[in-house]
Design a protein around this motif. Structure first.
Motif, PDB file in Angstrom:
ATOM      1  N   LEU A   2     -51.063  30.022  27.047  1.00  0.00           N
ATOM      2  CA  LEU A   2     -51.266  29.847  28.472  1.00  0.00           C
ATOM      3  C   LEU A   2     -51.188  28.363  28.800  1.00  0.00           C
ATOM      4  O   LEU A   2     -51.307  27.513  27.914  1.00  0.00           O
ATOM      5  CB  LEU A   2     -52.633  30.384  28.902  1.00  0.00           C
ATOM      6  CG  LEU A   2     -52.920  31.869  28.695  1.00  0.00           C
ATOM      7  CD1 LEU A   2     -54.347  32.182  29.130  1.00  0.00           C
ATOM      8  CD2 LEU A   2     -51.929  32.737  29.458  1.00  0.00           C
ATOM      9  N   GLU A   3     -51.006  28.071  30.066  1.00  0.00           N
ATOM     10  CA  GLU A   3     -50.990  26.671  30.487  1.00  0.00           C
ATOM     11  C   GLU A   3     -52.339  26.037  30.162  1.00  0.00           C
ATOM     12  O   GLU A   3     -53.391  26.648  30.411  1.00  0.00           O
ATOM     13  CB  GLU A   3     -50.715  26.597  31.988  1.00  0.00           C
ATOM     14  CG  GLU A   3     -50.065  25.303  32.420  1.00  0.00           C
ATOM     15  CD  GLU A   3     -49.167  25.510  33.633  1.00  0.00           C
ATOM     16  OE1 GLU A   3     -47.939  25.569  33.447  1.00  0.00           O
ATOM     17  OE2 GLU A   3     -49.700  25.618  34.749  1.00  0.00           O
ATOM     18  N   GLN A  37     -45.576  32.386  31.120  1.00  0.00           N
ATOM     19  CA  GLN A  37     -46.507  32.638  30.021  1.00  0.00           C
ATOM     20  C   GLN A  37     -47.441  33.805  30.331  1.00  0.00           C
ATOM     21  O   GLN A  37     -47.770  34.599  29.436  1.00  0.00           O
ATOM     22  CB  GLN A  37     -47.310  31.367  29.725  1.00  0.00           C
ATOM     23  CG  GLN A  37     -46.479  30.294  29.033  1.00  0.00           C
ATOM     24  CD  GLN A  37     -47.235  28.981  28.896  1.00  0.00           C
ATOM     25  OE1 GLN A  37     -48.063  28.624  29.730  1.00  0.00           O
ATOM     26  NE2 GLN A  37     -46.955  28.259  27.824  1.00  0.00           N
ATOM     27  N   TYR A  38     -47.852  33.942  31.582  1.00  0.00           N
ATOM     28  CA  TYR A  38     -48.668  35.101  31.958  1.00  0.00           C
ATOM     29  C   TYR A  38     -47.877  36.394  31.792  1.00  0.00           C
ATOM     30  O   TYR A  38     -48.414  37.417  31.348  1.00  0.00           O
ATOM     31  CB  TYR A  38     -49.154  34.975  33.401  1.00  0.00           C
ATOM     32  CG  TYR A  38     -50.357  34.085  33.567  1.00  0.00           C
ATOM     33  CD1 TYR A  38     -51.511  34.293  32.818  1.00  0.00           C
ATOM     34  CD2 TYR A  38     -50.351  33.041  34.488  1.00  0.00           C
ATOM     35  CE1 TYR A  38     -52.626  33.474  32.972  1.00  0.00           C
ATOM     36  CE2 TYR A  38     -51.462  32.220  34.648  1.00  0.00           C
ATOM     37  CZ  TYR A  38     -52.588  32.439  33.893  1.00  0.00           C
ATOM     38  OH  TYR A  38     -53.692  31.637  34.048  1.00  0.00           O
ATOM     39  N   ALA A  66     -47.588  37.070  28.060  1.00  0.00           N
ATOM     40  CA  ALA A  66     -48.878  37.491  27.516  1.00  0.00           C
ATOM     41  C   ALA A  66     -49.173  38.941  27.889  1.00  0.00           C
ATOM     42  O   ALA A  66     -49.609  39.740  27.050  1.00  0.00           O
ATOM     43  CB  ALA A  66     -49.984  36.574  28.034  1.00  0.00           C
ATOM     44  N   ALA A  67     -48.929  39.294  29.152  1.00  0.00           N
ATOM     45  CA  ALA A  67     -49.186  40.664  29.597  1.00  0.00           C
ATOM     46  C   ALA A  67     -48.314  41.656  28.848  1.00  0.00           C
ATOM     47  O   ALA A  67     -48.769  42.751  28.466  1.00  0.00           O
ATOM     48  CB  ALA A  67     -48.945  40.772  31.102  1.00  0.00           C
ATOM     49  N   ASP A  68     -47.073  41.291  28.620  1.00  0.00           N
ATOM     50  CA  ASP A  68     -46.162  42.176  27.902  1.00  0.00           C
ATOM     51  C   ASP A  68     -46.627  42.370  26.457  1.00  0.00           C
ATOM     52  O   ASP A  68     -46.675  43.492  25.940  1.00  0.00           O
ATOM     53  CB  ASP A  68     -44.752  41.593  27.942  1.00  0.00           C
ATOM     54  CG  ASP A  68     -43.695  42.584  27.477  1.00  0.00           C
ATOM     55  OD1 ASP A  68     -43.733  43.741  27.935  1.00  0.00           O
ATOM     56  OD2 ASP A  68     -42.844  42.194  26.663  1.00  0.00           O
ATOM     57  N   ALA A  69     -46.995  41.264  25.797  1.00  0.00           N
ATOM     58  CA  ALA A  69     -47.421  41.341  24.395  1.00  0.00           C
ATOM     59  C   ALA A  69     -48.727  42.128  24.249  1.00  0.00           C
ATOM     60  O   ALA A  69     -48.860  42.974  23.359  1.00  0.00           O
ATOM     61  CB  ALA A  69     -47.591  39.929  23.831  1.00  0.00           C
ATOM     62  N   LEU A  95     -52.278  42.744  34.857  1.00  0.00           N
ATOM     63  CA  LEU A  95     -52.666  41.524  34.144  1.00  0.00           C
ATOM     64  C   LEU A  95     -51.918  40.295  34.651  1.00  0.00           C
ATOM     65  O   LEU A  95     -52.260  39.169  34.282  1.00  0.00           O
ATOM     66  CB  LEU A  95     -52.419  41.687  32.637  1.00  0.00           C
ATOM     67  CG  LEU A  95     -53.284  42.726  31.925  1.00  0.00           C
ATOM     68  CD1 LEU A  95     -52.947  42.761  30.440  1.00  0.00           C
ATOM     69  CD2 LEU A  95     -54.768  42.456  32.131  1.00  0.00           C
ATOM     70  N   GLN A  96     -50.896  40.496  35.496  1.00  0.00           N
ATOM     71  CA  GLN A  96     -50.198  39.379  36.131  1.00  0.00           C
ATOM     72  C   GLN A  96     -50.551  39.230  37.605  1.00  0.00           C
ATOM     73  O   GLN A  96     -50.094  38.303  38.259  1.00  0.00           O
ATOM     74  CB  GLN A  96     -48.684  39.573  36.018  1.00  0.00           C
ATOM     75  CG  GLN A  96     -48.157  39.565  34.610  1.00  0.00           C
ATOM     76  CD  GLN A  96     -46.680  39.917  34.593  1.00  0.00           C
ATOM     77  OE1 GLN A  96     -45.835  39.109  34.952  1.00  0.00           O
ATOM     78  NE2 GLN A  96     -46.389  41.143  34.217  1.00  0.00           N
TER      79      GLN A  96
END
Length: 569
Positions: A94-95, A120-121, A124-127, A203-204
Motif C-alpha cells: 500500500l502507499e 495498489q488497492y 490488494a483486493a484481488d489478491a 474492499l476498493q
C-alpha cells in the motif's frame, strides 16, 4: 517506474465494478480540513453548544471543527481486512503512511492518494479475495452458505452482513441492489466468482478505504452536526482498537445505544478490557514518543562496545513495558513516566544501565528499581530517548532539548532561518567541548533565539553518551558540565528534570492535545481551545490517568459533534 506502469490496469470486470460500486478512486483527490498547515487558521462556522463550564470566570464554549476524511492507515487496513476475511492473509503493498504532526491519522487525513496507490488497492483486493475464494472451505466459512444461483438469497444475506462490516454501517437499498447486480453479471464461471468480485469491489470502495464520517443534524443544536451512531461506532473502534467496529458495536449503533454518553462509556469500557486496546494505545504512544526513530540506529562497536543490533529494539520494548505499567497495570498518573525510578530491563539494558536484574535474559525483561541516588530518573534518562536524540558519533543537546520542548511540553520550536549556518565550528581554538561549541554557536544572533530555547534543557543530558551510557567526562578527558535549566529553573542535571516534569501541568495538557489530534486525525483549531481546556481540567481532576482521559474524550461533545461545512469548502 514509468507513467504507463503506474496507471491502474482496468479490466472490463473492474470497470463495471467501478461504475456500479463506486471504487476508491472517487475520493482520491480529497484533502480536507486539518491539513497540517498550522491547524489554527480553520474553524467551524461559529456555532457552539453553549456554556458548559467556566475558566477564570469566562464560560467555556465547545465549538467543534468540520469533518475530515481520513483514509485507513496501513495498520487499520490490515486489521480491518483481517477482521473481514480472517487470519493468515498475505502482506499487501500500500502507499506508505505519513506522520505530519506526529501521527499517521493526521497524514491519512491530509495526503492525496496517487494513481499508483489506487492501483495498489485494486491489486490488494484481488489478491486477498482470491486467497479466500479459491479455497472452498474458507469461502464457505466466510459466506456461511453455498449459493445455488447467482444473486440468490444466500448471496443477498452475505452481501448485507459483509457490507455492514466493510462499510461500518448498513448498506443502503441502492448499494445493496448494485452489489447484487455485480454478483449476477460477473458470475463467470459460477456464482462464487460473482461473490468474490463483489467482495473485491467493496474492499476498493471509498466507504471502506476512507472513514466517511460526515454527521447528521444535531437535534439539540440546529447549528451543529453530530456524528451518527454508526459513525460513532467507527470513531470509537478506530481509537480504541485501531480497526473497524465489531458486531457488538454495530448492533449497539443500530439500537441507538451509541447516541448517548452512557452508551459510549459502556462500550468504551468493554473495549478497554480487550487486548486490542493495549495494542492501539501502545501504537499511540509509539508515535507520540517517536519510537520509530530507533529503527535502523547503529553505532560503531569500537567506540560503543555495548552496542548490539538488538539493543534499539530492547530500548523500544522497555518503553512499551513502562507505558503498559502506567496505563494498564497501575492506572497511574501518566506524567510520572518522566520521573519514575522503576523500569523494565533485559540482559543488555541491565548492562547498559549498570543494574542487577536477576532473571533477565536476552529476551526476558524483568522489573527493576533504579538507584535513588543514581544518574537515571524517568523516561528521558533511558536508552530510547538518549539514543534516538543523538548523532552516531556524539550527543546532541539540541535534539534532546527540542524533544523536551516539542514532545513533552507541546511547545513550538521554530525552524532555523534559511540562511542560518547550522554547522558547529569544530576548529574553534577555544571551544573544546560540545557544550562550548554550542555556546559559541549561540553567539550568532540568527541562532541565539532557537538555541537559547532548546539547548538549556538539552544540556541536562550531557552525562549520557550517544548510546545512553552514563559518563562523567568527554572523550579526551574534559569534565562534563551537565547543568541546564527549564524556563528559568536552574537544574544540575537530568535527574532533577524528571520530578519537575512529573508534576508539571503542561505535560498533562500536552498528552490531551496529542490524543485529541490522534483521535480527530487533524490539528485542533483555535475555536476548539475550550474543548481542550475542559478535557485537561477533567484529566487533572482524575489524577492524569490515561484510561480516564480516553473515557472523557469519547463521551465529550468535542468528539461527538462537528461543525457544518463552510460554504465553498
Amino acid at each position: 517506474m514509468n507513467e504507463q506502469a503506474r496507471r491502474p490496469r482496468w479490466s472490463p470486470k473492474w470497470a463495471l465494478i467501478a461504475l456500479m460500486g463506486a471504487t476508491v478512486g472517487c475520493y482520491g483527490g480529497h484533502s480536507e480540513r486539518g491539513d497540517g498547515n498550522g491547524g489554527g487558521e480553520e474553524s467551524g462556522d461559529g456555532a457552539s453548544t453553549g456554556d458548559t463550564g467556566e475558566t477564570d470566570g469566562d464560560p467555556l464554549v465547545f465549538d467543534p471543527a468540520a469533518a475530515v476524511l481520513p483514509r485507513l492507515t496501513s495498520t487499520q487496513y490490515r486489521n480491518s481486512v483481517t477482521q473481514l476475511l480472517g487470519p493468515g492473509l498475505p502482506a499487501v503493498m500500500l502507499e506508505p503512511d505519513t506522520n505530519p504532526y506526529l501521527f499517521f491519522n493526521v497524514g491519512a487525513s491530509t495526503t492525496t492518494l496517487s494513481e499508483l496507490g489506487t492501483q495498489q488497492y485494486e491489486e490488494a483486493a484481488d489478491a486477498l479475495s482470491h486467497l479466500v475464494f479459491d479455497d472452498a472451505e474458507r469461502r464457505l466459512a466466510l459466506v456461511g452458505c453455498e449459493p445455488s444461483a447467482p444473486g440468490d438469497q444466500c448471496v443477498q444475506g452475505f452481501l448485507a452482513d459483509f457490507g455492514r462490516q466493510a462499510y461500518r454501517r448498513p448498506l443502503t437499498a441502492d448499494e445493496m441492489a448494485r452489489w447484487q447486480a455485480i454478483t449476477v453479471e460477473l458470475a463467470d464461471p459460477d456464482a462464487w466468482e460473482g461473490v468474490r468480485l463483489a467482495v473485491a469491489g467493496m474492499l476498493q470502495s471509498p466507504y471502506f478505504i476512507y472513514r466517511v464520517e460526515l454527521g447528521e443534524p444535531d437535534p439539540d443544536d440546529p447549528e451543529l452536526l453530530r456524528y451518527t451512531a454508526f459513525e460513532m461506532a467507527s470513531r470509537l473502534s478506530f481509537l480504541m482498537w485501531n480497526t473497524s467496529p465489531d458486531d457488538m458495536l454495530l448492533d449497539a449503533a443500530a439500537d441507538g445505544v451509541l447516541d448517548t454518553a452512557d452508551g459510549l462509556r459502556e462500550h468504551a469500557e468493554r473495549m478497554l478490557a480487550d487486548p486490542r486496546a493495549s495494542v492501539a494505545i501502545q501504537e499511540f504512544f509509539a508515535q507520540y514518543f517517536d519510537l520509530s526513530r530507533l529503527d535502523g540506529v547503529t553505532r560503531d562497536v569500537d567506540a560503543y562496545p555495548m552496542f548490539a543490533p538488538s539493543l534499539p529494539q530492547s530500548m523500544r520494548n522497555e518503553v512499551k513495558l513502562l507505558v503498559d505499567d502506567f496505563v494498564f497495570r497501575r492506572d497511574a498518573d501518566i506524567r510520572g513516566i518522566y520521573g519514575t525510578h522503576s523500569t523494565f530491563v533485559n540482559e543488555e539494558l541491565a548492562m547498559l544501565y549498570g543494574v542487577d536484574a536477576p532473571g533477565a535474559s536476552p529476551i526476558a525483561f524483568v522489573p527493576v528499581e533504579l538507584p535513588e541516588d543514581g544518574p537515571r530518573n524517568g523516561l528521558l534518562t533511558l536508552g530510547a530517548f538518549l539514543t534516538m536524540n543523538a548523532h552516531e558519533t556524539e550527543t546532541s543537546p539540541t535534539l534532546r532539548g527540542k524533544y523536551v520542548r516539542e514532545r513533552v511540553l507541546c511547545q513550538e520550536v521554530q525552524p532555523p532561518p534559511d540562511d542560518a549556518d547550522t554547522e558547529l565550528d569544530t576548529d574553534a581554538s577555544e571551544a573544546v567541548t560540545l557544550r562550548e561549541r554550542l555556546e559559541q554557536h549561540r553567539d550568532d544572533p540568527a541562532c541565539s533565539g532557537c538555541h537559547g530555547f532548546i539547548d538549556p534543557p538539552g544540556f541536562l543530558f550531557e552525562n549520557f553518551d550517544s548510546l545512553g551510557s552514563h559518563r562523567t567526562e568527554y572523550p579526551g578527558g574534559h569534565d562534563i558540565d551537565a547543568s541546564g535549566s527549564l524556563d528559568g529553573v536552574a537544574l544540575a542535571n537530568a535527574t532533577e528534570l524528571g520530578p519537575l516534569l512529573a508534576d508539571d501541568a503542561r505535560v498533562g495538557k500536552c498528552v490531551v492535545t496529542q490524543l485529541y489530534r490522534h483521535a480527530q486525525g487533524r490539528l485542533e483549531t483555535e475555536d476548539e481551545a475550550d474543548i481542550l481546556t475542559d478535557l485537561d481540567d477533567r484529566f487533572e481532576s482524575e489524577g492524569y490517568r490515561f484510561k480516564s482521559l480516553l473515557m472523557q474524550l469519547v463521551t465529550h461533545e468535542g468528539f461527538r459533534t462537528l461543525a457544518r461545512p463552510q460554504e465553498g469548502a
